[in-house]
Design an enzyme around this catalytic site. Sequence first.
Site, PDB file in Angstrom:
ATOM      1  N   GLU A 336      74.149  39.862  -0.861  1.00  0.00           N
ATOM      2  CA  GLU A 336      74.950  39.732   0.147  1.00  0.00           C
ATOM      3  C   GLU A 336      74.103  39.193   1.515  1.00  0.00           C
ATOM      4  O   GLU A 336      74.346  39.672   2.613  1.00  0.00           O
ATOM      5  CB  GLU A 336      75.598  41.057   0.585  1.00  0.00           C
ATOM      6  CG  GLU A 336      76.719  41.316  -0.333  1.00  0.00           C
ATOM      7  CD  GLU A 336      77.398  42.658  -0.084  1.00  0.00           C
ATOM      8  OE1 GLU A 336      78.346  43.075  -0.094  1.00  0.00           O
ATOM      9  OE2 GLU A 336      76.558  43.786   0.379  1.00  0.00           O
TER      10      GLU A 336
HETATM   11  C1  TNX Z   1      78.637  46.064  -1.957  1.00  0.00           C
HETATM   12  S1  TNX Z   1      77.010  46.190  -4.726  1.00  0.00           S
HETATM   13  C2  TNX Z   1      77.036  46.275  -1.820  1.00  0.00           C
HETATM   14  C3  TNX Z   1      76.812  47.203  -1.100  1.00  0.00           C
HETATM   15  C4  TNX Z   1      77.932  48.257  -0.636  1.00  0.00           C
HETATM   16  C5  TNX Z   1      78.876  48.283  -1.557  1.00  0.00           C
HETATM   17  C6  TNX Z   1      79.861  49.335  -1.479  1.00  0.00           C
HETATM   18  C7  TNX Z   1      75.743  45.377  -3.673  1.00  0.00           C
HETATM   19  C8  TNX Z   1      74.858  45.066  -4.380  1.00  0.00           C
HETATM   20  N1  TNX Z   1      76.322  45.348  -2.431  1.00  0.00           N
HETATM   21  O1  TNX Z   1      75.861  47.098  -0.159  1.00  0.00           O
HETATM   22  O2  TNX Z   1      77.286  49.373  -0.092  1.00  0.00           O
HETATM   23  O3  TNX Z   1      79.388  46.997  -1.896  1.00  0.00           O
HETATM   24  O4  TNX Z   1      80.624  49.569  -2.538  1.00  0.00           O
END
Ligand code: TNX
Length: 536
Positions: A336
């Site tokens: 992300e």
């Molecule tokens: C996505 S899974 C994210 C996290 C959040 C999560 C909550 C991932 C690699 N990144 O930053 O905490 O969703 O479910």
Amino acid sequence: MKSFYIALILNVLLMLNVSCEKKYPPTDMARHALIPKPVSVEATHETFVLKDKASVFYDSGNEALKKEAEYLAALLGKATGFDIKVKASSALPSRGNIFLTTSMDDDSLEHEDGYKLEIDRRYVKISAPQPKGVFYGIQTLRQLFPAEFEKENKDVKEEWFLPAGTIHDWPEYPYRGAMLDVSRHFFGVETVKRFIDYLAMYKMNILHLHLSDDQGWRIEIESWPNLTKHGGSTEVGGGPGGFFTKDEFREIVAYASERYITIVPEIDMPGHTNAALASYPELNCDGKAPELYTGTRVGFSTLCTHKEIVYQFVDDVVSEISELSPGPWFHIGGDESHSTKHDDYVRFVNRVRKIVKSYGKKIIGWDEIAHADIDSEDVVQFWAREKNALLGVKKGAKVIMSPSKHAYMDMKYDSTTVLGLKWAGYTEVDDGYSWDPATLVEGIERSHILGIEAPLWSETIETLEDIEYMIFPRLPGYAEIGWTSSKHRSWDEYKIRLGKQKQRFEAMGINYYPSSLVPWQNEEDIFIEPIEKDNN
Ligand code: TNX
């Protein structure tokens, strides 16, 4: 006529009793609800009786095995109140004792992490090629005792019964993990140890710690002290946060390693870095430190990938953490990074990858890192995009399966669950269990897969009770997916075994979610406790 039959049956029963030299009537090992399900269980319908005089023997001179013997003796002592001794021996010890050995006389157990557990009237024997296998055998042995074994039972019973038989067992995947996010909310050493105990109980061998994110930096870095001083000082919701000192982190690593669990440390970058950016202005492109962040948004922060100081920072952090973690992996996050330009992201990951390798570690990253120049030494953790994971496979990387729709322990069970999130959908206990890592994504095959991991993100999770509610009863299912071959798994059969864990969870004081999909059962209904008989 009726009374004739009754008399006949009574006579037969009497004869059986008289001719039977066993002191205890049979139990059935195959009826015990083991999780993860072993490769094979052969019941012999006899009973081993553990009494106060019992000792745990181990191969003379094998110090690693001695540790396992001490671990088992402590476990037995705590559960039964008996004074169980640890002794070295080079032969099968006398009646009533337990023997741990790494000298194998059985070719059927080829797997290096496997074990054989034999219980008969006279003894309990766990043999394995390595002490690690003996440890797994001990976990199985533990589940063969009645649920009350998991309480502290000082002097409640003089005898504890075990069902006799032979179990051969080994794992399907080498990487069987869970992740704990200690950044969104911080959890201290005692909570992490408890989490480790739960993993160990189900033969999982990886604890991935998500040590940094926008909301908090959770591990002491001596060369950049403000990371924890400032960056560790809060958490989601504005609470006090916290961090692990180096000694505390070493303590976690050691505790995990005694249970054959490897810690995978993660420093998430270049996104998810607000806590670091707030602690050191020079890591930002505009040279200004942002405020600390206590909300739950993602994707707004990035290290300034053009600045040389950022790579010095990464080098120092990787160096200090690698020194504390003996495991082969370093997780660089990489998810992300919505505020990092694509080319910058790729260049950043390429450089960080080299830094990590220079400290002798292999990289793991969330599936987005497949866009960088990765190869067969790297590991992609599939969570969101099949395309990314497939790109990783094409580049030769191995895959850890953490599909958010099935394996995210922070997803709500259903619409009534108070804790957790729901962006990937509700994950009832059957959704968590009913998938096969090797067939879930077309193009990702068994040979590409290192194993599975179930993450627990902690935006909404604040206490050990919260953790327990989200991981129980899903965690045992993930452990089984990692351990037991998919051809031996089905939800309909598994849910019965899971339902039989009710009193075990309760004996341990676990705050579990009593899903209505699981036929929760009391043990009296399933465990035939042998009744002592007179042998005259
Ligand atoms: C996505 S899974 C994210 C996290 C959040 C999560 C909550 C991932 C690699 N990144 O930053 O905490 O969703 O479910």
